[in-house]
Design a protein around this motif. Structure first.
Motif, short mmCIF file in Angstrom:
data_model
loop_
_atom_site.label_atom_id
_atom_site.label_comp_id
_atom_site.label_asym_id
_atom_site.label_seq_id
_atom_site.Cartn_x
_atom_site.Cartn_y
_atom_site.Cartn_z
N ARG A 1 3.91 -14.75 -4.54
CA ARG A 1 4.92 -15.03 -3.52
C ARG A 1 4.28 -15.76 -2.33
NH1 ARG A 1 8.88 -10.60 -0.52
NH2 ARG A 1 10.10 -12.13 0.66
N TRP A 2 3.11 -15.31 -1.92
CA TRP A 2 2.38 -15.94 -0.80
C TRP A 2 2.03 -17.40 -1.15
CZ3 TRP A 2 0.78 -14.55 4.11
CH2 TRP A 2 -0.31 -15.23 4.66
N ASP B 1 5.04 -6.97 5.53
CA ASP B 1 6.47 -7.11 5.21
C ASP B 1 6.83 -8.58 5.22
OD1 ASP B 1 7.11 -4.51 4.77
OD2 ASP B 1 7.51 -4.11 6.89
N ALA C 1 8.22 -12.42 -5.98
CA ALA C 1 7.64 -11.09 -5.74
C ALA C 1 7.51 -10.31 -7.04
CB ALA C 1 8.49 -10.32 -4.74
N LEU D 1 -2.17 -8.64 1.22
CA LEU D 1 -0.76 -9.00 1.16
C LEU D 1 0.15 -7.78 1.00
CD1 LEU D 1 -1.01 -12.32 -0.84
CD2 LEU D 1 -0.79 -11.99 1.63
N GLY D 2 -0.36 -6.75 0.33
CA GLY D 2 0.45 -5.54 0.14
C GLY D 2 0.77 -4.86 1.47
N ALA E 1 2.74 -9.96 -4.91
CA ALA E 1 2.75 -10.51 -3.54
C ALA E 1 1.91 -11.79 -3.45
CB ALA E 1 2.21 -9.46 -2.57
N ARG E 2 0.85 -11.87 -4.27
CA ARG E 2 -0.01 -13.06 -4.22
C ARG E 2 0.74 -14.32 -4.66
NH1 ARG E 2 -5.76 -12.63 -7.09
NH2 ARG E 2 -5.86 -11.02 -5.52
N TRP F 1 8.64 -17.40 3.19
CA TRP F 1 8.38 -16.12 2.52
C TRP F 1 9.68 -15.53 1.96
CZ3 TRP F 1 4.40 -13.30 0.83
CH2 TRP F 1 4.49 -11.93 0.74
#
Ligand SMILES: C[S@@+](CC[C@H](N)C(=O)[O-])C[C@H]1O[C@@H](n2cnc3c(N)ncnc32)[C@H](O)[C@@H]1O
Length: 272
Positions: free
Chosen positions: A235-236, A187, A228, A183-184, A232-233, A221
């Motif tokens: 957020r996903w 964008d 965030a 995920l990092g 990122a996890r 997203w």
């Protein structure tokens, strides 16, 4: 007199670039072990084919190791259409792992429980891909009252496996599409469009379902941006949960945590 090799039919397919990398297919391997492990455990003779393993046999060696964590009796057959790549792989044979020269005909006895073709169809034409799917699905172990049958996993990733998209098919045809990423490295989810498998990559245009899906995923997203700050996890996971209100997401938070989402094929299948 004809030699045995000369009398064997030519493998079906075309030699293409052999680019591969250690650990490149880890996301796909882990997903297969998670979703298909029970079928492999139940199979009388669980044979998994790594079709088109490339210039070095790493992906086949790793597939054996990862599948055995879920199904210890699994055997892997690496199949490559380029004979020199088969010769180069032979020293890596071991208990449960052999290498064979061949192509889409799948030169193994019986019907395998798994065929994995990663970064193979990408180099073929779009109109060849459907016929190849059909041919490979017909080679899978058939469904029965205690099994859904074998699985074909066909997809594409970047050089080091940070971005991956694959389609899973059963003997009856396509079932799901999985998007997986570190995920990092993203964008936005639509960055994965560059890794769509052959059947979808030319369909990422307005009016096609896969385009609408990636557009909605980007919106989800963006809406999940406040998450965030938790990483990122998170957020996903939030974005996928939202996406699931309009799209048939087929898995749950345990997989989303890995940076994955799996969607029913019917929802993304090309129009016409
Ligand atoms: C880009 S490499 C992929 C290697 C590995 N699967 C990976 O993802 O890292 C593609 C390989 O598929 C092989 N290939 C292409 N068509 C094939 C076919 N019909 N049957 C078997 N191998 C094939 C090519 O020779 C090449 O070595």
């Amino acid at each position: 007199m004809t030699s045995r090799a000369a009398s064997r039919p030519r493998p079906v397919g075309t030699v293409t670039r052999g680019t591969t990398n250690p650990n490149r297919l880890r996301r796909m391997d882990r997903w297969i072990a998670a979703v298909h492990g029970a079928e492999l455990r139940r199979a009388t003779d669980p044979v998994a084919v790594d079709l088109g393993y490339g210039a070095a046999p790493w992906t086949a060696v790793e597939l054996l190791r990862r599948l055995r964590t879920a199904a210890p009796r699994t055997r892997v057959v690496g199949v490559e259409i380029e004979p020199a790549r088969v010769a180069a792989a032979l020293p890596y044979e071991r208990e449960g792992l052999v290498f064979r020269h061949g192509g889409f005909e799948i030169p193994v006895p019986g019907r395998p429980a798994l065929i994995r073709a990663a970064n193979v169809l990408r180099q073929y034409d779009e109109d060849e891909a459907a016929a190849v799917w059909e041919r490979l699905c017909a080679r899978l172990a058939p469904a029965s009252d205690r099994s859904r049958g074998g699985l074909l996993v066909e997809g594409t990733c970047d050089e080091i496996g940070r971005r991956h998209v694959w389609v899973a098919l059963g003997p009856e045809g396509p079932r799901t599409v999985t998007f997986a990423a570190r995920l990092g490295s993203l964008d936005r989810p639509s960055d994965l469009a560059e890794r769509l498998p052959k059947a979808l990559i030319h369909r990422n245009v307005p009016g096609e379902p896969v385009h609408a899906f990636l557009r909605d995923f980007d919106r989800a997203w963006a809406a999940a941006a406040p998450y965030a700050s938790y990483g990122a996890r998170q957020r996903w996971i939030r974005a996928v949960r939202d996406l699931g209100t309009d799209w048939p997401v087929r898995d749950g938070a345990a997989r989303w945590r890995q940076g994955e989402v799996t969607v029913a094929w019917e929802a993304l299948a090309p129009r016409g």
